[in-house]
Design an enzyme around this catalytic site. Structure first.
Site, PDB file in Angstrom:
ATOM      1  CB  SER A 113      -5.235   9.817 -49.260  1.00 13.52           C
ATOM      2  OG  SER A 113      -6.129  10.711 -49.827  1.00 13.52           O
ATOM      3  CD  GLU A 140       5.954  11.502 -38.387  1.00 12.84           C
ATOM      4  OE1 GLU A 140       6.943  11.367 -39.140  1.00 12.84           O
ATOM      5  OE2 GLU A 140       5.197  10.564 -38.074  1.00 12.84           O
ATOM      6  CE  LYS A 188      -7.094   5.723 -50.586  1.00 10.55           C
ATOM      7  NZ  LYS A 188      -5.691   5.875 -51.022  1.00 10.55           N
TER       8      LYS A 188
END
Length: 444
Positions: A292, A303, A317
């Protein structure tokens, strides 16, 4: 203090708190009323004809638990004990073993082991099953009951029976409980590399990370070669702290977005100008226990090409839970949104794939111990874009760089192979960065 904490909860294993009275109510049709009549009929029959007398509170709690259990593994009802446990965990201190556990088919399964806790020092690992506590079978009981038995006064001892996949027989471990102080961030310097170990995303994580960077620079009398952000076995926590920690290393750009049931229900979170590490090389260490909030940070830095993500594929998750208070000491923890990386990719089921896959060769059980991820949970949310099994699983192809055994590494003094590999990589990257910086200065 609790109210301030509640307002800050945006647990991605966590939550935003929304008063129950303000939550939108779905329309109830005639068929629903018929089903509610059916429920009341069952309720009356059970309370009047069951072989033993059962109090109404027990029956209603069972009904609530059953309703939420039909949704997904992260939605649940928090009674007085559960609510207090959540508050205690996010505030950072409790008495116990230092384990994060879940219930799987009636068995207590270890999801993560907090570093520098009794369970960690006793050698418990992610994926272990706990079958007995002090000789008493915990299989078939509730998760709350098992957790309560594991907690206790500091200095007391509990004998835990462990079933570890890959081992032929169960084994017992005696663990002495301690006050578990969940220090969110720890730091150290090795080979002129700053190591920032993020254990949890509690309310002070971002501030402690900034303090760690300042302490690293002070201890070196200048900048390090680079930083390693260790998110291994980090089960997640507060959403605002995941955004804050990402912002520490990013100069700009989107960190994460969360999207609810409706297409228009989108919230986006952005980094503010200012990279506290001044563009130095960063490696983010992750493993199957990174979940998470940890995945938000890894995905954002990956990214934006700000960090090299190294280790194993993460837990996967990708959902957000909202904490809906029902009273002063009970609440409903409900999955209300999914979160997405800056490119719009959901990590649900698939997780974050590392840029460089590095096995933890210093763990002698590494090859035999199965990885436990979101996709293994019953009723987990399905990724809108189908995640193929071969994406979730390791390809199993041998890599000549990773042929050493745990025993061979121990003889060389390497106790944490993933960290060792990251240090070597940062040293190479940092040396190149330092040379380039010096060349630029000479040209001025």
């Amino acid at each position: 203090m609790a109210n301030n904490l509640i307002r800050s909860l945006g647990l991605v294993s966590a939550v935003a708190l929304v008063p129950a009275a303000t939550a939108a109510l779905a329309a109830v049709d005639v068929n629903t009323y018929r089903e509610l009549d059916q429920f009341m009929s069952v309720f009356e029959r059970v309370r009047s004809e069951y072989v033993e007398q059962v109090d109404d509170k027990t029956l209603l709690r069972g009904a609530i638990d059953g309703m939420l259990a039909s949704l997904d593994p992260h939605s649940s009802y928090l009674d007085e004990k559960g609510f207090k446990s959540l508050m205690t965990t996010t505030e950072g201190e409790y008495g116990g073993l230092g384990l994060s556990v879940t219930m799987e088919d009636g068995a207590v399964k270890v999801m993560s082991v907090t570093e520098d806790t009794p369970a960690y020092r006793a050698g418990l690992k992610t994926g272990d099953y706990l079958t007995h506590l002090d000789g008493k079978l915990v299989y078939g009981g509730t998760l709350d009951e098992a957790v309560e038995q594991m907690k206790g006064a500091a200095g007391t001892t509990v004998k835990v029976t462990v079933v570890r996949p890959g081992r032929d027989k169960p084994f017992d471990v005696s663990i002495t409980r301690a006050i578990i102080q969940l220090k969110a961030v720890k730091w150290e310097v090795k080979d002129r590399v700053g190591i920032i170990n993020v254990n949890s995303f509690s309310r002070d994580t971002t501030d402690e990370a900034l303090a760690a960077i300042a302490s690293i620079e002070k201890s070196l009398g200048g900048q390090p070669l680079g930083y390693i952000v260790d998110l291994r076995s980090n089960p997640g926590g507060l959403l605002d702290q995941a955004v804050g920690l990402s912002d520490v290393f990013l100069e700009r750009g989107e960190v994460v977005s969360q999207r609810g049931r409706n297409k228009s229900d989108i919230e986006r979170y952005y980094a503010r100008p200012g990279d506290a590490t001044h563009g130095l090389p960063i490696i983010v260490l992750v493993d199957a226990g990174s979940a998470s909030a940890a995945e938000i940070v890894a995905g954002a830095l990956q990214e934006h090409h700000r960090a090299l993500v190294m280790g194993e594929r993460t837990f996967g998750k990708g959902s957000v839970q909202t904490l809906l208070p029902l009273s002063s000491d009970t609440a409903l923890r409900l999955t209300t949104a999914r979160y997405y990386t800056p490119s719009g990719r959901s990590v649900q089921e698939g997780g974050i794939a590392p840029d460089v896959e590095v096995p933890q060769l210093s763990d002698p059980d590494y090859k035999d111990r199965p990885r436990f991820r979101e996709a293994d949970l019953r009723r987990h949310l399905i990724n809108e874009l189908k995640v193929e099994d071969d994406v979730i699983q390791d390809d199993g192809k041998p890599d000549p760089r990773f042929a050493a055994t745990a025993e061979e590494l121990k003889k060389k003094g390497i106790e944490d192979f993933q960290l060792h590999y990251a240090l070597q990589t940062i040293s190479r990257l940092g040396s190149k960065t330092g040379t380039a910086t010096a060349a630029r200065r000479d040209l001025r």
